[in-house]
Structures are given as C-alpha cells and as structure tokens.
Write a protein that holds these residues in place. Sequence first.
Motif, short mmCIF file in Angstrom:
data_model
loop_
_atom_site.label_atom_id
_atom_site.label_comp_id
_atom_site.label_asym_id
_atom_site.label_seq_id
_atom_site.Cartn_x
_atom_site.Cartn_y
_atom_site.Cartn_z
N ASP A 89 4.92 -1.77 6.94
CA ASP A 89 4.05 -0.79 7.58
C ASP A 89 2.94 -0.31 6.65
O ASP A 89 1.82 -0.05 7.10
CB ASP A 89 4.86 0.43 8.04
N THR A 90 3.24 -0.19 5.35
CA THR A 90 2.20 0.28 4.42
C THR A 90 1.07 -0.74 4.30
O THR A 90 -0.09 -0.36 4.11
CB THR A 90 2.80 0.56 3.03
N ILE A 92 0.06 -2.75 6.79
CA ILE A 92 -0.73 -2.61 8.02
C ILE A 92 -1.56 -1.33 7.98
O ILE A 92 -2.75 -1.34 8.31
CB ILE A 92 0.20 -2.64 9.24
N SER A 93 -0.95 -0.24 7.54
CA SER A 93 -1.68 1.03 7.46
C SER A 93 -2.85 0.94 6.48
O SER A 93 -3.94 1.46 6.74
CB SER A 93 -0.74 2.16 7.04
N VAL A 96 -5.62 -0.94 8.15
CA VAL A 96 -6.29 -0.10 9.16
C VAL A 96 -7.22 0.89 8.48
O VAL A 96 -8.38 1.08 8.90
CB VAL A 96 -5.26 0.62 10.04
N THR A 97 -6.75 1.54 7.43
CA THR A 97 -7.57 2.53 6.72
C THR A 97 -8.84 1.90 6.17
O THR A 97 -9.95 2.46 6.31
CB THR A 97 -6.76 3.16 5.57
N GLU A 122 6.00 0.08 17.24
CA GLU A 122 5.75 0.61 15.90
C GLU A 122 4.32 0.33 15.45
O GLU A 122 3.63 1.22 14.92
CB GLU A 122 6.74 -0.02 14.91
N GLU A 125 1.54 2.39 17.02
CA GLU A 125 1.42 3.75 16.45
C GLU A 125 0.66 3.76 15.13
O GLU A 125 0.23 4.83 14.68
CB GLU A 125 2.82 4.36 16.26
N LEU A 126 0.48 2.61 14.51
CA LEU A 126 -0.22 2.54 13.23
C LEU A 126 -1.73 2.48 13.40
O LEU A 126 -2.46 2.48 12.41
CB LEU A 126 0.28 1.34 12.42
N GLY A 127 -2.21 2.40 14.64
CA GLY A 127 -3.64 2.50 14.90
C GLY A 127 -4.40 1.19 14.83
O GLY A 127 -5.63 1.19 14.64
#
Length: 211
Positions: A89-90, A92-93, A96-97, A122, A125-127
């Motif tokens: 997840d980190t 992917i986040s 995205v950032t 999931e 929700e990470l955008g």
Amino acid sequence: MELQLALDLVDIPGAKEIVSEVAEYVDVVEIGTPVIINEGLRAVKELKTAFPHLRVLADLKIMDAGGYEVMKASEAGASIITVLGVSDDTTISGAVTEARKQGTKIMVDMINVPDMEKRAREIDELGVDYICVHSGYDHQAAGKNSLEDLATIKRVVKKAKTAIAGGIKLVTLPEVLQAKPDLVIVGGGITGQANRKAAAAEMKRLVQSAG
C-alpha cells in the motif's frame, strides 16, 4: 469509454510507424513493459514528442519505489503510469502522491491479485485513477480472460475508473463493451492485423457507440 493501444513487441521506430497509422482512432498509447525494458523511458519521451496530442501510458508495473519511478516516467512525458496491485500500500500511495504533484495519473494493474474484490476495495481507497483487470500473455495461453474480474471490480469500486486488457480482438470486443469498462486496452487486436487502420477505426466506432 476510451480506447488504448498497447505496444509491446516493437522498437521505437516500429512503435512510431504503428501509431502514425492509427493515431486518430486511439485515446491513449501504451508503451508496454517489453518496450521499456528494451528501450528505456526514452521510448515514452519519443512517442510523446512525435504525437503530442495523445496521452502516453508507461507500463512500468511498479512494485517498489513508487514515488521515484512515477516522477521519472512523468518527466519523460507519461500521462498514466502503472503500478502492480500486489505491491505494498505504501508503494501505491507514494505513486499516487507523486502523480498528483506531476499532474499525471496512476493505473493499478491487478494481474495475479489473489482476492480481486478485497484488493480492489483497498486500492480504490488509496486514490488511484484506474484499476485494470489484465489477462497477461501466459494467462491467455491458458485460455483465461478478465471479464469475470471486470464484473467484480465494477461491483465494488466507487472512485477509480475501470480498465480491461488482455487478448481483446474485434470479435470479442462487443462482449467486453457490455461490461462497460471506462478504458479498453487492445494490443494485437490492432497491431497484429493486416489493416491496422481499419481495425482501429472499427474498434473506435464500437467503443464510442457503447458510450
């Protein structure tokens, strides 16, 4: 609904030749993983320079260092960059950032995700901007397609757009369109045809008529 052309088994001159034939009928040009492995991000840069009106997707299939790799692909001219759904997840986040900073978009490729429904929720929700179900070459050889997976993510995804890739041909396109993805990704269904322009034109007509 939009049409993406996937270029996987070509070099940069070959990619340019194909795109020059079909550019008016596609919305996104994908520089596939094999091309990037062989040619580097220079392939993205050269295609974007040659066809500035088209969005270029860099199929990096990022698994780690999401922010850095998105930054480099964005600098090369990519409008969309792919990250693997099985990554952390980190990662992917971070992707995205960085994409938000760069004004680019993230597509998550769900190839080999074991629990499609859970992971799609999931990731949504990470955008991310797109969630793509994908039957890879090895899957296609085993007779698999992604229509069932598309139905699954369409059912649970609330924010991201949906995409489907893998073995889509003119004869199978109507069934794909019934599932109403936001983005249809076609490789050999265009690039492997004797008349690529005609194939792309007919696919674009069907995609547009489906909404």
